[in-house]
Design a protein around this motif. Structure first.
Motif, short mmCIF file in Angstrom:
data_model
loop_
_atom_site.label_atom_id
_atom_site.label_comp_id
_atom_site.label_asym_id
_atom_site.label_seq_id
_atom_site.Cartn_x
_atom_site.Cartn_y
_atom_site.Cartn_z
N GLY A 1 45.48 40.11 42.34
CA GLY A 1 45.48 40.76 43.65
C GLY A 1 44.10 41.05 44.18
O GLY A 1 43.95 41.52 45.30
N GLY A 2 43.06 40.74 43.37
CA GLY A 2 41.70 40.84 43.90
C GLY A 2 40.86 41.94 43.29
O GLY A 2 41.36 43.03 42.99
N ALA A 3 39.57 41.67 43.13
CA ALA A 3 38.59 42.64 42.64
C ALA A 3 37.73 43.10 43.82
O ALA A 3 37.90 42.66 44.96
N THR A 4 36.79 44.00 43.54
CA THR A 4 35.90 44.52 44.58
C THR A 4 34.46 44.51 44.08
O THR A 4 34.21 44.43 42.88
N TYR A 5 33.52 44.66 45.02
CA TYR A 5 32.12 44.72 44.62
C TYR A 5 31.78 46.05 43.96
O TYR A 5 30.80 46.14 43.22
N GLU A 6 32.55 47.11 44.22
CA GLU A 6 32.32 48.35 43.49
C GLU A 6 32.66 48.15 42.01
O GLU A 6 31.95 48.64 41.12
N GLU A 7 33.71 47.41 41.75
CA GLU A 7 34.06 47.12 40.35
C GLU A 7 33.05 46.18 39.72
O GLU A 7 32.74 46.29 38.52
#
Length: 566
Positions: free
Chosen positions: A513-519
């Motif tokens: 479902g997708g990652a983020t740049y904060e992660e």
């Protein structure tokens, strides 16, 4: 263990293993993006690559039999058909075919039959079937509509192929754990395990066996992180300007020069960006100032050409100077536009409210501040809606919850029906009943150490009020390395290793479902602070708040809304 280096090595292998001489690279849409993100086209062209073409856009042009053709495509049915057609009427002298993943024997046979002119010199499998965005981050760059609440269409196959390519390419033979309440995570884990067993011959080393873990998570367990305003340079660029295949469009910026209407923002192709991508908003301003001062010093030296020696030095240093000039122009323009957007939309105040909402516990103060912002006409519609969404997630079980009042305030400012529907969809997607984690630390702690952790959560290592939040991923990784990740919540797929408490040296985390740049920042910091371990993060895509809301809307399309009645 770098996904960027893995892709670079494969591209270098393609170019150097073929015969010397000028070559053309024939790629598909996806492999074009795989290459362009990690290598500049000029860098590839320095290695005798004369031209680039797309397999799906070729026409029966002039015969160039004096060129060698390097084919780098995904092993899809469409590409196999197009490639067979190309071989039946070859335009180039010889073909070296490289597939980005495992290709079936039947497809190889089909290509052999099409090669009537015997122009194919080599067919190989490479395992670079993903976008390598930084050494520890990869994306499958999947369209938002491909993922719902269950695997459908070709989404599962594509995810298995991409994730398996990372494992094969890095020669990682992992144990597999998955998020127990996610049917999608379990299905993916089972399919990856079966793929590894089927293709076990691809491993030529077992050094990583027993030292590697693949952990499959579901975006639904942390719907908060993608919604928060981010303040690192990399995340701000993605959130406010949008990054597509390592490129950012600045065409909308008033008075922007023609050569800056689209710029490359990739750590593999921009040394300054690589050094600055994890700096926060305040730090990047000072770094840009330092860069400009250094440039001005060099400029003053370049202008003093008074002798033959000065001219010689000028010629020798000009390419480097020109490169620096381009770097300064690009980043000054980007940071200037980010600054304009932050000021115009009042993002500092909105972000402060977001952080206090998800990390604090004062419900009445949070509610009062949200009402002020939601009713402020200067606040963008999307920012007002996201604040209400975060409130709904944070105070879902609070008996004093005033969602009715907040929704009424949104309606008074004529928020579109789409956003009102998304409020309900988000709660069904990632509300308390859809999560297995204690996302906000509101459940009753089981022991004193947990109580202590909750009391001081968000205080240690916080730079300022805008960066209090830490993704759920950090807590998961910390529990994992301490051997405390509950097997009931994250079971093993197949037989667990002999010692389940041993710390894995290599961890591949994939977020369905997708990652983020904060992660991604969290993983970067984790790797820095734990030198004996290495984590790689991947996702179906890399989200901004906008793309995350699009994915929620797509996932919940056609599913009756239950969680929030508005």
């Amino acid at each position: 263990m770098s996904v960027v280096q893995a892709v670079k090595n494969y591209v270098s292998k393609m170019i150097t293993e073929s015969e010397p001489g000028y070559k053309i690279m024939l790629m598909d849409k996806e492999t074009t993006s795989f290459v362009s993100v990690v290598l500049g086209m000029s860098e590839v062209m320095r290695q005798e690559v004369y031209m680039f073409e797309r397999l799906d856009q070729t026409s029966s042009g002039e015969n160039m039999s004096y060129l060698k053709c390097l084919v780098y495509v995904r092993p899809t049915k469409e590409n196999i058909d197009l490639l067979a057609r190309e071989l039946q009427k070859p335009r180039y002298g010889t073909y070296y075919i490289y597939f980005s993943n495992v290709v079936s024997k039947s497809d190889v046979k089909l290509l052999a039959e099409a090669d009537e002119h015997e122009v194919v010199r080599e067919v190989q499998e490479l395992y670079a079937d993903y976008q390598a965005l930084s050494p520890h981050l990869f994306s499958l760059h999947m369209p938002i509509h491909c993922l719902g609440l269950k695997w459908g269409g070709g989404a599962l196959q594509r995810t298995v192929q991409g994730l398996a390519a990372v494992l094969f390419g890095l020669q990682l033979l992992p144990s597999i754990r998955y998020q127990n309440n996610s049917e999608m995570a379990r299905t993916l884990a089972e399919n990856i395990r079966q793929t590894i067993l089927t293709e076990s011959s691809l491993y030529n080393s077992t050094e990583a066996e027993g030292n590697t873990l693949l952990l499959i998570l579901d975006r639904r367990d942390d719907p908060v992180t993608p919604l928060l305003q981010q303040w690192t340079y990399e995340a701000m660029v993605h959130e406010l300007l949008g990054v597509n295949n390592g490129r950012v469009s600045l065409a909308h910026v008033s008075g922007v020069a023609d050569d800056l209407k689209e710029v490359v923002m990739s750590p593999t192709q921009d040394e300054f960006y690589s050094r600055s991508m994890y700096l926060n908003y305040g730090e990047i301003g000072q770094t840009i100032k330092d860069l400009m001062e250094e440039y001005q010093k060099r400029l003053s030296k370049q202008q003093k050409v008074e002798s033959i020696s000065d001219m010689k030095n000028f010629v020798e240093s000009y390419p480097q100077f020109k490169k620096m000039s381009g770097t300064v122009s690009k980043h000054v323009t980007v940071v200037g536009e980010l600054s304009r957007l932050v000021g115009t939309h009042g993002l500092l105040g909105i972000s402060e409210c977001q952080q206090e909402l998800v990390c604090g516990s004062d419900h009445s103060t949070n509610l009062q501040r949200i009402f002020q912002l939601v009713t402020d006409p200067r606040v963008r519609e999307v920012d007002a809606v996201i604040l209400v969404m975060l409130y709904a997630l944070r105070h879902e079980c609070n008996p004093s919850n005033d969602m009715r009042g907040l929704v009424s305030a949104l309606k008074k400012r004529n928020v579109t029906d789409r956003y009102l529907k998304l409020l309900s969809s988000l709660m069904d997607f990632g509300g308390a009943k859809s999560r297995q984690s204690d996302l906000f630390g509101t459940q009753v702690p089981q022991n004193v150490s947990t109580i202590r952790k909750r009391l001081f959560k968000g205080l240690k290592g916080v730079d300022n009020v805008y960066t209090q939040h830490k993704p759920l991923l950090l807590e998961t990784l910390m529990e994992l390395v301490k051997g405390r990740l509950r097997e009931g919540a994250f079971p093993f797929c197949g037989n667990p290793p002999s010692s389940t408490t041993a710390r894995p040296k290599n961890i591949v985390v994939f977020i369905v479902g997708g990652a983020t740049y904060e992660e991604s920042l969290t993983v970067h910091q984790f790797n820095t602070n734990n030198p004996g371990m290495h984590v790689i993060l991947g996702g179906s895509t890399i989200h901004s708040a906008s793309s995350f809301l699009d994915s929620v809307e797509s996932a919940m399309d056609g599913i009756p809304r239950k969680a929030l009645r508005i």
